[in-house]
Design an enzyme around this catalytic site. Structure first.
Site, PDB file in Angstrom:
ATOM      1  N   HIS A  30      46.576  40.177  38.247  1.00 52.01           N
ATOM      2  CA  HIS A  30      46.032  39.639  39.504  1.00 52.01           C
ATOM      3  C   HIS A  30      44.934  38.602  39.261  1.00 52.01           C
ATOM      4  CE1 HIS A  30      48.227  42.527  42.047  1.00 52.01           C
ATOM      5  NE2 HIS A  30      47.976  43.401  41.088  1.00 52.01           N
ATOM      6  N   ASN A  90      49.985  45.695  47.305  1.00 51.23           N
ATOM      7  CA  ASN A  90      50.803  44.496  47.077  1.00 51.23           C
ATOM      8  C   ASN A  90      51.492  44.090  48.366  1.00 51.23           C
ATOM      9  OD1 ASN A  90      50.231  44.336  44.308  1.00 51.23           O
ATOM     10  ND2 ASN A  90      51.917  45.684  43.774  1.00 51.23           N
ATOM     11  N   TYR A 142      41.349  50.811  37.489  1.00 55.71           N
ATOM     12  CA  TYR A 142      40.817  49.674  38.238  1.00 55.71           C
ATOM     13  C   TYR A 142      39.291  49.562  38.120  1.00 55.71           C
ATOM     14  CZ  TYR A 142      45.152  48.148  40.384  1.00 55.71           C
ATOM     15  OH  TYR A 142      46.397  47.631  40.594  1.00 55.71           O
TER      16      TYR A 142
END
Length: 538
Positions: A65, A143, A353
């Protein structure tokens, strides 16, 4: 001013350039040298500060990303979930009151390629929303496509390695992509989406969003339900064919970022409605798939989409790096009334993350304005790179940075809602989930496609699979045939025809290296040589 006691050496106004020490810069054109030709001296403080900061301007790129755009806005709650009070299912405060607005920041992105890669590439798109709620931040990280390639976080690094450019050539290679997917049959549904026009959204405004993972909602009585999140664009949905994307890329490889920025500047504010699907917590043996499986869609006829609010983006970032590049999201960032499911991808992402953001932006990334909660924060955390304020409570004894304490330290909050305590039992194992049903939904998706979408899907798959070894072709054809008879027949026929066209010809070196679905990419390498204009040296 008393010029005798305080001689004036420069004049500084509100718009005067300074260095980071606050010193006015009187010469920003030249470094200090011995004579105007040099050499330079080491005590060039202004230059050293300027160039050393420039050398560090970029933080490490996101592993995935990396390429993205973002905007500020608000989320407005309906106070209901469908026709029912939202409090029946969740006590999260941001949903309770009709018309209640919560500030948000949204980052859209592509997944596989680098920071300045084209926004026309065949790739899923990230759709991450940070809600600055009164209870602290909630990150809904997802997404545009509602499913994923894999169902277990153990495979995530392998998947990304296979999809990213080759570690030797640094060029994406469809053989690597299909080698992974052919040996990971759960990916076939996602392959069907990505190789169709849904793999190239027209821009960020005209695409759906999804939380992808299965989460839970918890009400005030401590009862939990499974939930899936869906963002539906009020602008409509638009996707591109491979040919259309190539033509756009030839004119502008920032088109989606520009589209989002310009729409907000002209006050054509993008809007999405947030809908949820709700399912009673449990394994649901009546289904032919596990509801925690990220490679599956929940059937809308059994689990209808229920609107809970809307999101409007109405302000562009003032500084791209500060707000878009340093924005940090994590699937573990939930507020009271929202909870985790046992989704194995969600469990893995929840560590990955936030860990990535601590590496990429730094241990104190949550003190940056774009990431900081818009409410009082008080912790006992200390130190770390780039810490720039103490997040302590008013009146807190600054000598006490631990808990418990009887000397004016921080105290635990009182639990008001009944704590959610799901029952968990079983042996610790390393096993795949049951009811995998790897191809059924891919067949449903194929049959749902319009004819032009089917044609585009088959053409794109054939172009890339034709360069793959026979063993990979065979596995992919078998998955297609299992999903849908017509799907498999057309893919097999297309590969046979492609094989005849290449019969007697040896594939040239480099022909296999190209972005996913790209046609005649190797010809571009030749064209650059053949069409380039010769020039004399100067």
């Amino acid at each position: 001013m008393d010029t005798n006691n305080n001689p004036q050496t420069d004049r500084a106004d509100d718009d005067t350039l300074t260095n980071r020490q606050g010193h006015p810069i009187t010469n920003n054109q030249n470094i200090r040298t011995v004579g105007n030709r040099g050499p330079a001296t080491l005590e060039n403080y202004d230059f050293i500060e300027k160039i050393s900061h420039f050398d560090r301007e970029k933080v490490p790129e996101r592993i995935v990303h990396a390429r993205g755009a973002g905007a500020h806005g608000y989320f407005e709650a309906y106070g209901t979930v469908g026709d029912e009070p939202v409090s029946k299912y969740t006590r999260a405060k941001l949903f309770q009151e009709k018309g209640k607005q919560t500030p948000v920041f949204v980052r859209f992105s592509t997944v596989v390629h680098g920071l300045h890669s084209p926004e026309t590439l065949r790739d899923p798109r990230g759709f991450a929303v940070k809600f600055y709620t009164e209870d602290g931040n909630w990150d809904l990280v997802g997404n545009n496509l509602k499913i994923f390639f894999i169902r277990d976080a153990m495979k995530f690094p392998d998947m990304i390695h296979a999809f990213r450019p080759d570690p030797v050539t640094n060029i994406q290679d469809p053989r690597r992509f299909f080698d992974f997917c052919a040996n990971s049959p759960e990916s076939f549904h996602m392959v069907t989406f990505v190789y169709s026009p849904w793999g190239i959204p027209a821009n960020y405004r005209m695409m759906q969003g999804s939380g992808v993972n299965t989460y839970k909602w918890v009400n005030n009585e401590g009862k939990g339900v499974l939930v899936k999140y869906h963002w539906e664009p009020k602008q409509g949905i638009k996707n591109l064919t491979m040919k259309e994307a190539a033509e756009i890329q030839g004119k502008n490889f920032n088109h989606a970022t520009q589209d989002l920025y310009e729409a907000i500047e002209r006050k054509d504010y993008p809007e999405w409605e947030l809908l949820v699907q709700i399912m009673e917590d449990g394994p649901h043996p009546e289904l032919d798939f596990d509801p925690l499986d990220d490679t599956k869609l929940w059937p809308e006829d059994l689990f209808p989409w229920r609107p809970v609010g809307r999101m409007v983006l109405n302000k562009n970032p003032e500084n791209f790096f500060n707000e878009v590049e340093q924005a940090a999201f994590g699937t573990g960032v939930l507020v009271d009334g929202l909870d985790f499911s046992d989704d194995k991808m969600l469990q893995g992402r929840t560590f990955s993350y936030s860990d990535t953001q601590r590496y990429r932006v730094g241990a104190n990334y949550l003190q940056l304005p774009i990431n900081a909660a818009k409410k009082r924060v008080a912790t006992n955390q200390e130190g770390g790179q780039l810490r720039f304020y103490n997040d302590k409570a008013p009146g807190q004894n600054l000598h006490v940075n631990y808990e418990p304490s009887s000397m004016g330290g921080l105290q635990e909050a009182e639990q008001v809602g009944t704590e959610y305590t799901p029952h968990v039992e079983g042996n610790l194992v390393r096993e795949s989930i049951d009811r995998q049903s790897n191809t059924k939904q891919a067949g449903d998706t194929y049959r749902h496609f319009e004819q032009w979408e089917k044609d585009e899907l088959i053409n794109n798959l054939v172009n890339d699979l034709a360069i793959c070894p026979q063993v990979i072709q065979d596995k992919m054809m078998a998955l297609a045939e299992e999903a849908d008879e017509d799907y498999g027949r057309r893919l097999r026929a297309g590969l046979m025809e492609k094989s005849k066209m290449k019969d007697g010809f040896k594939m040239e070196i480099g022909e296999e290296m190209h972005p996913l679905g790209a046609k005649d990419a190797h010809q571009a390498v030749k064209d650059a040589i053949e069409k380039g204009h010769e020039q004399d040296p100067y």
